[in-house]
Structure formats: C-alpha cells, structure tokens
Design a protein around this motif. Structure first.
Motif, short mmCIF file in Angstrom:
data_model
loop_
_atom_site.label_atom_id
_atom_site.label_comp_id
_atom_site.label_asym_id
_atom_site.label_seq_id
_atom_site.Cartn_x
_atom_site.Cartn_y
_atom_site.Cartn_z
N VAL A 184 5.98 6.36 16.67
CA VAL A 184 6.01 5.08 15.84
C VAL A 184 5.07 4.19 16.89
O VAL A 184 4.17 3.30 16.03
CB VAL A 184 7.45 4.44 15.97
CG1 VAL A 184 7.21 2.91 15.49
CG2 VAL A 184 8.27 5.42 15.13
N LEU A 185 5.14 4.02 17.97
CA LEU A 185 3.88 3.44 18.81
C LEU A 185 2.74 3.55 18.55
O LEU A 185 1.58 2.79 18.45
CB LEU A 185 4.27 3.54 20.28
CG LEU A 185 3.58 2.52 21.04
CD1 LEU A 185 3.63 1.07 20.92
CD2 LEU A 185 3.81 2.69 22.53
N SER A 186 2.40 5.04 18.26
CA SER A 186 0.85 5.18 17.98
C SER A 186 0.72 4.66 16.62
O SER A 186 -0.56 4.34 16.63
CB SER A 186 0.79 6.85 18.00
OG SER A 186 1.37 7.50 16.89
N GLN A 187 1.40 4.53 15.57
CA GLN A 187 1.09 3.95 14.52
C GLN A 187 0.91 2.64 14.74
O GLN A 187 0.05 1.88 13.96
CB GLN A 187 2.31 4.37 13.57
CG GLN A 187 2.41 5.73 13.10
CD GLN A 187 3.96 6.00 12.39
OE1 GLN A 187 4.57 6.36 12.71
NE2 GLN A 187 3.83 5.59 11.03
N ARG A 244 13.30 -9.23 13.81
CA ARG A 244 13.01 -8.63 12.44
C ARG A 244 13.06 -7.14 12.32
O ARG A 244 13.16 -6.40 13.60
CB ARG A 244 11.56 -9.03 11.98
CG ARG A 244 10.47 -8.27 12.46
CD ARG A 244 9.28 -8.55 11.91
NE ARG A 244 8.68 -10.12 11.97
CZ ARG A 244 7.88 -10.45 11.05
NH1 ARG A 244 7.09 -9.49 10.10
NH2 ARG A 244 7.46 -11.72 11.13
N VAL A 245 13.64 -6.54 11.34
CA VAL A 245 13.67 -5.03 10.95
C VAL A 245 12.32 -4.59 10.57
O VAL A 245 11.88 -5.09 9.22
CB VAL A 245 14.84 -4.85 9.95
CG1 VAL A 245 15.24 -3.48 9.78
CG2 VAL A 245 16.15 -5.27 10.77
N VAL A 246 11.71 -3.67 10.96
CA VAL A 246 10.51 -2.93 10.49
C VAL A 246 10.92 -1.48 10.43
O VAL A 246 10.96 -0.84 11.54
CB VAL A 246 9.18 -3.28 11.33
CG1 VAL A 246 8.22 -2.59 10.72
CG2 VAL A 246 8.98 -4.91 11.52
N HIS A 247 11.27 -1.03 9.21
CA HIS A 247 11.82 0.44 9.22
C HIS A 247 10.48 1.24 9.72
O HIS A 247 9.29 0.90 9.39
CB HIS A 247 11.94 0.72 7.66
CG HIS A 247 13.47 0.41 7.59
ND1 HIS A 247 13.87 -0.64 6.40
CD2 HIS A 247 14.49 0.74 8.22
CE1 HIS A 247 15.16 -0.99 6.64
NE2 HIS A 247 15.60 -0.16 7.33
N ASN A 248 10.63 2.35 10.14
CA ASN A 248 9.62 3.33 10.38
C ASN A 248 9.05 3.85 9.13
O ASN A 248 9.50 3.75 8.16
CB ASN A 248 10.01 4.39 11.28
CG ASN A 248 10.36 4.02 12.59
OD1 ASN A 248 10.23 3.07 13.10
ND2 ASN A 248 11.50 4.81 13.21
N ALA A 249 7.72 4.54 9.20
CA ALA A 249 7.23 5.00 8.09
C ALA A 249 6.19 6.39 8.36
O ALA A 249 6.40 6.47 9.77
CB ALA A 249 5.99 4.00 7.47
N ILE A 250 6.14 7.18 7.75
CA ILE A 250 5.26 8.28 8.03
C ILE A 250 3.95 8.00 7.90
O ILE A 250 3.27 6.90 7.29
CB ILE A 250 5.67 9.43 7.30
CG1 ILE A 250 5.25 9.24 5.76
CG2 ILE A 250 7.29 9.63 7.27
CD1 ILE A 250 5.48 10.37 5.06
N PRO A 251 3.05 8.61 8.86
CA PRO A 251 1.54 8.58 8.77
C PRO A 251 0.93 8.76 7.43
O PRO A 251 1.53 9.34 6.68
CB PRO A 251 0.84 9.36 9.95
CG PRO A 251 2.14 9.76 10.79
CD PRO A 251 3.34 9.67 9.73
#
Length: 364
Positions: free
Chosen positions: A19-22, A162-169
């Motif tokens: 996630v951090l890489s994104q 805030r809520v930020v849902h993860n996402a796929i690349p």
C-alpha cells in the motif's frame, strides 16, 4: 511544494509495504518531492523500487522475541537521531503503520507535521501497543485508516482522520478486468491462500484442509508465503505436507495464481490477529474469485455472506472443507459468487484510493 518523507519498518511482500508503494507512486506522479526511510538492510519487497530517494536505518529481526524488541527499540532511537538534521526543513513526516515511532517523536520535537497511515490493531505485547498509541496521540496531525472497522476500534477522537480503503495497482486491475473466471481451471478446483508465514494467519489450518481433501484428485491447493524456503522448511519441520499442496515463496507476481484460483481462503485467527482490511481478498475479488474469509474486522467490508463468498472462522476446518466440496460440485454457485465479487471490487478503485490519499495533503 513541501517534501514528504515516508517511514516504514520492514520491507517485504505483505500488504502494508504494498500500500505504501502505491502512496509513494501517487504523490510522485503529482510532483511531490518524496523520500523514504526504510528499516533493515537490503531486504526485498514491494518498496524495493519505489520512485523516490531511499535511506536505510538499522533494524534486524531475531528468532528470540526479546532480542527483536531490543533491536526495534534501538532502531527507533537511531532513526530519531538521524532525523534531527531536518530541524529547519519544510517537510511532512508520513508514517506507515504504528511502528516507526522514532519518526513521530522527531517530528513532534522539530515542529514537523506528522501523518499516520494506520493498518494494524493486533500488536503485542500490549504495553507496546499502549505506548505506540500514546505516541500517535501526542504527535499525529492526521490519521488514515484502511477500513471503517479499524477507524472505529483504533480511532483518536481529537485527531483529524479519514478512511481510505486500499486498492489494487492499476496494472493488476487491468489484467483482472479482462480475466474470465473458471471454477475448474486446468480441470482442477484450485484453492488459493496468500499470507505471511505466521501461525495466526491460519497456515496450519490451510495445510490441514488440504490434507482432508487430499484423496480427491480434483482439488489443488496453492499457498503463497511471504517467506523464504528455508524459513518455511523450519516452520513445517514436523508437519506432513500433502501431495495436493504447492508452496510458493516470496512471489512478487501473484497474478498467475489468481488466474488459476477457484476460491480464495483467508484463515486468520481473530483471537490472535484481526485482519483490518485484507488486500489479498480485494485482489481475489477483482479476479472474480469467491472468497471464504473471517467474519470479523475489515473482511466483512469486502465480503457478505453468500454474496461474494462466505464468512467462516478458521477453527471450523471441517465446515470449510465441506464448503469447498460444495463449491467444487456446484459451478453455478461459483459463477454467481464470481460475478458479485467482480462487481464489489469496483467499489475499491485506485482512483478512489489516490484521491483519498492525496486529499490528506490539501493545504500543506
């Protein structure tokens, strides 16, 4: 434009560095000056090739938990001292997970804004978790949580969040969008799990389920571990591995395994480790893979019972095995779950993720 300095403790192929890489990719594309402080020396993972300057600081894990705690404490003291040279700079400290507390304390001392991206709730020992939350309370200006569940159980009432849902690349998303689900790829019902090599992730339970179904040649099990072959050999030293199980180590490309999966399992034990989101679950959904996941934590924001998959605790091994047999014998159910899975994954787009993350930096 201010510089954003990111902090992470250990680079590997787990969810939080991915996630951090994104995040780093998103802010770099927007022209922010980014820098990354990364613990350890030369470990490979999702942060190995991020588009920013990387600086290393000491950290080493040991088999002995006490030695690891000492190493961790020492690493944060060194990190704190390294950061004192930023006393007159215009920066933001962006801390990924609760662990790099040395950066937070340095930011507080230097008057630098500190943002936290919080991924976890299951931290042990409890005094360490209490201390890390105390640091957040004293030092953070803004918090990002990966799920509404995590925001609810670990939130700080007086800190903007805030809520930020993860996402796929994006690249994986494009591949997943064109993928056509098959419940029997290569003629076999393929059960997939991707996780760290930790007992609380349900690794032993996955092996046991594979053993229970080893007499049925139509079943195949793939276990992708964030570990080396040597580490796995030690972990499974006295555990018989069935012939229908294949173990893959430290894979940086899991797409081929998603393409061949009939169902995805997440078997974390809620009494030891609560999944706060479940990035591999989202990745599975995007490929249209029905998922069996824990009935608590972040996974219930991704999977509804009987819709995209099923909610089952990992201690119900026989029940999970029976559910797999049911799905293997009922292709129509698999295709219905698959369609719902793909639809659900669209709610967690990379555009929403990037917008949510970049919005944190508004006004700095």
């Amino acid at each position: 434009m201010k510089k954003i300095i990111f902090f992470h403790l250990l680079n590997d192929y787990s969810g939080s560095p991915k996630v951090l890489s994104q995040v780093i990719g998103a802010v770099s594309e927007k022209g922010f000056d980014a820098e990354l402080f990364l613990g350890g020396s030369g470990s490979s993972g999702f942060l190995s090739s991020v588009p920013c300057v990387q600086r290393r600081y000491f950290y080493k894990r040991f088999d002995n938990k006490f030695f690891t705690l000492i190493s961790y404490t020492f690493s944060q003291a060194l990190l704190f001292l390294k950061l004192l040279r930023y006393r007159k700079s215009s920066t933001v400290f962006y801390i990924n997970t609760l662990l790099p507390f040395g950066a937070a304390l340095a930011g507080r001392l230097l008057g630098i804004k500190v943002f936290y991206h919080i991924h976890e709730t299951s931290i042990r020992p409890k005094p360490l978790k209490f201390f890390l939350r105390w640091v957040v309370q004293r030092c953070s200006s803004k918090n990002i949580f990966v799920s509404h569940f995590l925001s609810r159980v670990e939130g700080f009432s007086d800190i903007e969040s805030r809520v930020v849902h993860n996402a796929i690349p994006n690249e994986m998303s494009r591949v997943a969008a064109s993928h056509v689900y098959q419940n029997l790829p290569d003629g076999r019902f393929c059960v997939l799990m991707i996780c760290s090599l930790k007992a609380y992730k349900g690794v032993n339970e996955f092996v046991y389920i594979a053993s229970l179904l080893s007499s049925d040649p139509s079943f195949k099990f793939n276990l992708i571990l964030g570990a080396t072959e040597a580490e796995a050999a030690e972990f499974f030293l006295n555990i018989p591995l069935p012939d229908n199980l294949t173990i893959i180590f430290n894979s940086d490309d899991v797409v081929p395994y998603y393409k061949k999966a009939s169902v995805l399992l997440s078997l974390s034990k809620p009494d030891e480790w609560v999944e706060t989101f479940g990035l591999t679950i989202l990745e599975g959904l995007s490929f249209g893979i029905p998922c069996i996941v824990p009935p608590v934590g972040g996974p219930i924001e991704l999977v509804s019972e009987g819709c995209e998959g099923y909610l089952m605790t990992s201690d119900k091994i026989e029940d999970i095995s029976e559910k797999l047999i049911y799905l293997q014998q009922n292709a129509n159910v698999c295709y219905r779950l698959s369609a719902a899975a793909k639809l659900k994954s669209l709610s967690f787009s990379s555009e929403k993720f990037e917008s949510g993350v970049l919005g944190v930096f508004d006004g700095i």
